[in-house]
Write an enzyme that holds these catalytic residues in place. Structure first.
Site, short mmCIF file in Angstrom:
data_model
loop_
_atom_site.label_atom_id
_atom_site.label_comp_id
_atom_site.label_asym_id
_atom_site.label_seq_id
_atom_site.Cartn_x
_atom_site.Cartn_y
_atom_site.Cartn_z
N MET A 1 0.79 -1.23 0.00
CA MET A 1 0.00 0.00 0.00
C MET A 1 0.82 1.28 0.00
O MET A 1 0.27 2.37 0.09
CB MET A 1 -0.95 0.00 1.20
CG MET A 1 -1.91 -1.17 1.23
SD MET A 1 -2.85 -1.36 -0.31
CE MET A 1 -3.89 0.09 -0.24
N ARG A 2 2.12 1.19 -0.09
CA ARG A 2 2.96 2.39 -0.19
C ARG A 2 3.25 2.67 -1.66
O ARG A 2 3.37 1.75 -2.48
CB ARG A 2 4.29 2.19 0.54
CG ARG A 2 4.14 1.76 1.99
CD ARG A 2 4.36 2.90 2.95
NE ARG A 2 3.31 3.88 2.93
CZ ARG A 2 2.11 3.72 3.53
NH1 ARG A 2 1.83 2.61 4.16
NH2 ARG A 2 1.21 4.66 3.48
N ILE A 3 3.38 3.95 -1.99
CA ILE A 3 3.78 4.33 -3.33
C ILE A 3 5.30 4.20 -3.43
O ILE A 3 6.03 4.80 -2.64
CB ILE A 3 3.34 5.77 -3.65
CG1 ILE A 3 1.82 5.88 -3.64
CG2 ILE A 3 3.89 6.20 -5.02
CD1 ILE A 3 1.30 7.29 -3.83
N LEU A 4 5.77 3.41 -4.37
CA LEU A 4 7.20 3.21 -4.53
C LEU A 4 7.86 4.47 -5.07
O LEU A 4 7.28 5.20 -5.87
CB LEU A 4 7.45 2.04 -5.49
CG LEU A 4 7.00 0.66 -4.99
CD1 LEU A 4 7.07 -0.35 -6.13
CD2 LEU A 4 7.83 0.20 -3.81
N ASN B 1 2.52 -5.65 -10.52
CA ASN B 1 1.49 -5.33 -9.53
C ASN B 1 0.13 -5.78 -10.03
O ASN B 1 -0.09 -5.94 -11.23
CB ASN B 1 1.47 -3.81 -9.30
CG ASN B 1 0.47 -3.40 -8.21
OD1 ASN B 1 0.42 -4.02 -7.15
ND2 ASN B 1 -0.31 -2.37 -8.48
N HIS C 1 -3.91 -4.52 -9.57
CA HIS C 1 -4.69 -3.38 -9.10
C HIS C 1 -6.18 -3.66 -9.30
O HIS C 1 -6.57 -4.14 -10.38
CB HIS C 1 -4.30 -2.12 -9.87
CG HIS C 1 -5.08 -0.91 -9.47
ND1 HIS C 1 -4.85 -0.22 -8.30
CD2 HIS C 1 -6.12 -0.27 -10.09
CE1 HIS C 1 -5.71 0.79 -8.21
NE2 HIS C 1 -6.48 0.78 -9.28
N SER D 1 -6.54 -5.61 -12.82
CA SER D 1 -5.52 -5.53 -13.87
C SER D 1 -4.15 -5.89 -13.31
O SER D 1 -3.77 -5.44 -12.23
CB SER D 1 -5.43 -4.11 -14.45
OG SER D 1 -6.70 -3.62 -14.85
N GLU E 1 4.96 6.33 -12.61
CA GLU E 1 3.58 6.84 -12.59
C GLU E 1 2.68 5.85 -11.86
O GLU E 1 2.64 4.66 -12.18
CB GLU E 1 3.07 7.05 -14.01
CG GLU E 1 1.63 7.56 -14.06
CD GLU E 1 1.04 7.55 -15.46
OE1 GLU E 1 -0.18 7.68 -15.58
OE2 GLU E 1 1.81 7.40 -16.42
N LEU E 2 1.93 6.33 -10.87
CA LEU E 2 1.08 5.47 -10.05
C LEU E 2 0.07 4.71 -10.91
O LEU E 2 -0.72 5.32 -11.63
CB LEU E 2 0.34 6.30 -9.00
CG LEU E 2 -0.63 5.54 -8.10
CD1 LEU E 2 0.11 4.54 -7.23
CD2 LEU E 2 -1.43 6.51 -7.23
N ASP E 3 0.11 3.38 -10.81
CA ASP E 3 -0.82 2.50 -11.54
C ASP E 3 -0.82 2.80 -13.04
O ASP E 3 -1.83 2.57 -13.72
CB ASP E 3 -2.24 2.62 -10.97
CG ASP E 3 -2.33 2.18 -9.52
OD1 ASP E 3 -1.58 1.26 -9.13
OD2 ASP E 3 -3.13 2.77 -8.77
N GLN F 1 -11.55 -10.23 -6.31
CA GLN F 1 -10.45 -11.03 -5.76
C GLN F 1 -10.37 -12.40 -6.40
O GLN F 1 -9.27 -12.92 -6.65
CB GLN F 1 -10.59 -11.16 -4.25
CG GLN F 1 -10.13 -9.94 -3.48
CD GLN F 1 -10.21 -10.12 -1.97
OE1 GLN F 1 -11.07 -10.85 -1.47
NE2 GLN F 1 -9.32 -9.47 -1.25
N GLU G 1 -8.50 -11.87 -9.38
CA GLU G 1 -7.09 -11.61 -9.09
C GLU G 1 -6.30 -12.90 -8.97
O GLU G 1 -5.20 -13.02 -9.51
CB GLU G 1 -6.96 -10.82 -7.79
CG GLU G 1 -7.41 -9.38 -7.87
CD GLU G 1 -7.27 -8.65 -6.55
OE1 GLU G 1 -7.55 -7.44 -6.53
OE2 GLU G 1 -6.90 -9.28 -5.55
#
Length: 212
Positions: free
Chosen positions: A89-92, A106, A108, A135, A142-144, A170, A173
């Site tokens: 849940m952190r933005i890299l 990832n 999403h 996805s 750039e986020l997602d 899920q 997923e």
């Protein structure tokens, strides 16, 4: 193929990945699971499976740049060919994304490029969308926003709530993440010049799987 998994929560996707590794369906060696959350249930799942775990609690860092550097160094030690984000849940940081460019995958919970960010199930309901999904994509700064490999799409029913959508998404997923990770492990999937290459050819659009 050496892999590292980053997670923040319950590790439901991790559990499915571990099961697929055990059966040989995903031919990778998961060398470490790293979390930013000391309470993450996913860490317990990894410990139970005998996988090296590490917690880098972001709350303990006054400067996020120091946290991101610690994360990068912890991953570099493992020398991974693949970095799996499973509910991380952190933005890299841009530096992390560039250091491991083409190696980070990832999943999403939306049909990207729509609904980047958080609370996707609530947002699609508020927008009265007719479809929703999930996805798998490569990660870039750039986020997602990285190139999309495969998507799972469901129809939104009038009776759906955010919770029912989450459960149905899920299930998708678990299917498509395992497929994408297997393809990557078998060298059938890569990111080249910010494009998805599948079996050596440019993938013009994401592979789409519909809910049965």
């Amino acid at each position: 193929m050496r892999a590292v998994c980053l997670l923040s929560g319950t590790g439901t996707n991790l559990q499915v990945i571990l099961e697929n590794i055990a059966t040989g369906n995903i031919p990778i060696s998961l060398n470490a699971v790293i979390s930013d959350n000391p309470m993450a249930k996913g860490i317990e799942k990894a410990d139970t499976s005998g996988i090296t775990t590490k917690v880098i609690d972001y709350k303990l860092y006054d400067e996020q740049s120091i946290y991101h550097e610690q994360l990068k160094q912890s991953v570099l030690i493992e020398n991974p060919d693949l970095i799996i984000l499973a509910g991380y849940m952190r933005i890299l940081s841009d530096d992390f994304c560039e250091t491991f460019r083409g190696k980070i995958i990832n999943i999403h919970p939306s049909l990207l490029p729509a609904y980047k960010g958080l609370n996707t199930h609530h947002r699609v309901l508020e927008a009265k969308e007719t479809h929703h999904g999930t996805s798998v994509h490569f990660v870039i700064p750039e986020l997602d926003g990285g190139p999309i490999v495969i998507q799972y799409r469901i129809k939104i029913h009038s009776s759906d709530t955010a919770d029912t959508l989450k459960k149905r998404v899920q299930e998708g997923e678990y299917q498509i993440y395992s497929k994408a990770l297997k393809w990557f492990a078998l060298d059938q999937l890569e990111m080249k010049n910010d494009k998805v290459m599948f079996h050596g050819d440019h993938l013009d659009k994401p592979i789409l799987i519909e809910e049965n």
